[in-house]
Design an enzyme around this catalytic site. Structure first.
Site, PDB file in Angstrom:
ATOM      1  N   PRO A  93     -12.286  63.792-104.849  1.00 52.05           N
ATOM      2  CA  PRO A  93     -13.095  63.418-106.019  1.00 52.05           C
ATOM      3  C   PRO A  93     -14.309  64.334-106.197  1.00 52.05           C
ATOM      4  O   PRO A  93     -14.892  64.378-107.284  1.00 52.05           O
ATOM      5  CB  PRO A  93     -13.545  61.981-105.710  1.00 52.05           C
ATOM      6  CG  PRO A  93     -12.578  61.474-104.697  1.00 52.05           C
ATOM      7  CD  PRO A  93     -12.157  62.679-103.895  1.00 52.05           C
ATOM      8  N   GLU A 120     -12.555  58.801 -94.716  1.00 51.19           N
ATOM      9  CA  GLU A 120     -13.810  59.259 -95.342  1.00 51.19           C
ATOM     10  C   GLU A 120     -13.704  60.703 -95.814  1.00 51.19           C
ATOM     11  O   GLU A 120     -14.581  61.177 -96.532  1.00 51.19           O
ATOM     12  CB  GLU A 120     -14.979  59.102 -94.373  1.00 51.19           C
ATOM     13  CG  GLU A 120     -15.198  57.678 -93.885  1.00 51.19           C
ATOM     14  CD  GLU A 120     -15.140  56.646 -95.026  1.00 51.19           C
ATOM     15  OE1 GLU A 120     -15.904  56.794 -95.987  1.00 51.19           O
ATOM     16  OE2 GLU A 120     -14.316  55.707 -94.931  1.00 51.19           O
ATOM     17  N   ARG A 158       6.186  71.831-114.414  1.00 46.78           N
ATOM     18  CA  ARG A 158       6.779  71.808-115.747  1.00 46.78           C
ATOM     19  C   ARG A 158       6.413  73.047-116.562  1.00 46.78           C
ATOM     20  O   ARG A 158       7.043  73.329-117.582  1.00 46.78           O
ATOM     21  CB  ARG A 158       6.412  70.520-116.496  1.00 46.78           C
ATOM     22  CG  ARG A 158       4.942  70.304-116.684  1.00 46.78           C
ATOM     23  CD  ARG A 158       4.659  68.897-117.173  1.00 46.78           C
ATOM     24  NE  ARG A 158       5.169  68.649-118.510  1.00 46.78           N
ATOM     25  CZ  ARG A 158       4.612  69.116-119.633  1.00 46.78           C
ATOM     26  NH1 ARG A 158       3.521  69.865-119.570  1.00 46.78           N
ATOM     27  NH2 ARG A 158       5.138  68.849-120.807  1.00 46.78           N
ATOM     28  N   ASP A 173       2.214  70.315-126.634  1.00 46.01           N
ATOM     29  CA  ASP A 173       1.575  69.269-125.827  1.00 46.01           C
ATOM     30  C   ASP A 173       0.117  69.052-126.209  1.00 46.01           C
ATOM     31  O   ASP A 173      -0.537  69.962-126.701  1.00 46.01           O
ATOM     32  CB  ASP A 173       1.570  69.657-124.338  1.00 46.01           C
ATOM     33  CG  ASP A 173       2.942  69.560-123.709  1.00 46.01           C
ATOM     34  OD1 ASP A 173       3.858  69.035-124.360  1.00 46.01           O
ATOM     35  OD2 ASP A 173       3.065  70.017-122.562  1.00 46.01           O
TER      36      ASP A 173
END
Ligand code: 4GY
Length: 249
Positions: A93, A120, A158, A173
């Site tokens: 993150p 962690e 893809r 897209d």
């Protein structure tokens, strides 16, 4: 392309390809040999007698931290299994947000090495030593990096040459087509029947005027982007057309 995943939960990649990557478009990419996903258990590279890969955090606090040695040795060993140079990626993150632009960049690499952490996180020193690209798939916390790695793999494979058929080109897209240097959301799509539960398909799509249809779709994309993701309209795509504005500085 070769994609290595380093994980302490190799069960998540138990089959080849892993179930989630064995169907639909990623499944075709794997079946046609355009991508090979190789999962490696970091535990196999631990040099301590219990094959430990994590330990308690210095400074105290909850949870466990992944140790430097097993991960470092796993990366070194796995990289030596193939002559192609791997782009190292740590899913976290704390990383730089994954965007279609970054996906496109990664799809041009011959090899990726994805590092999935747990608990962690990973000892900061091995992250510094490996200097991977740190990537986040979004502002939420997963239990481990494996699902984030699979998301990245799906988005990358893809785009590999020959994976998408002509009828499913990525140029249409969301985020792909650029309009005046902006990436836009996709337009709405409809199929038969022409009316369903009292809801009609927009007339323009039934009229057969392809110029008008293209105009309508672009207008829909602009409207949706304006209301749903106004932030995208201030993002300028890297390869924007040359500007006639004088350069500053
Ligand atoms: N979000 N984007 C993500 C994640 C789990 C603790 C490090 C994310 O990429 N990865 O939430 N990963 C954490 C769990 C260790 C990875």
């Amino acid at each position: 392309m070769r994609i290595d995943v380093l994980t302490t939960f190799p069960e998540m990649f138990a089959s080849t390809p892993p179930a989630a990557l064995g169907v639909s478009i990623p499944g075709r990419a794997a079946a046609s040999g355009r991508v090979e996903v190789v999962a490696t258990d970091v535990r196999d590279y631990s040099d301590n007698k219990h094959n430990k890969t994590d330990d308690r955090p210095f400074g105290g606090g909850p949870g466990m931290v992944m140790m430097c040695q097993p991960l470092w040795d796993a990366v070194t060993a796995v990289e030596a299994m193939d002559t192609r140079v791997a782009r190292r990626v740590y899913l976290t993150p704390q990383g730089t947000p994954l965007t279609q632009r970054l996906v496109e960049e990664l799809s041009r690499e011959p090899r990726l090495l994805l590092i999935a952490g747990h608990y962690e996180g990973v000892d900061e020193r091995v992250i510094q030593a490996l200097s991977p690209l740190e990537i986040s798939i979004g502002d939420y916390v997963l239990s481990g990096g494996e699902l984030a790695a699979m998301v990245l793999i799906d988005a990358v494979v893809r785009l590999l040459p020959g994976v998408l058929g002509d009828h499913e080109s990525n140029q249409q897209d969301s985020f792909s087509a650029q309009v005046a240097g902006h990436r836009l959301l996709d337009c709405p799509h409809y199929t038969r029947p022409r009316e369903w539960q009292g809801r009609a398909v927009p007339d323009v799509l039934l009229g057969g005027d392809h110029g008008l249809i293209a105009k309508w779709r672009l207008a829909q994309r602009l409207e949706r982007t304006t209301y749903r993701r106004p932030d995208l309209l201030t993002d300028q795509v890297e390869a924007s057309p040359p500007s006639s504005e004088p350069k500053l500085g």
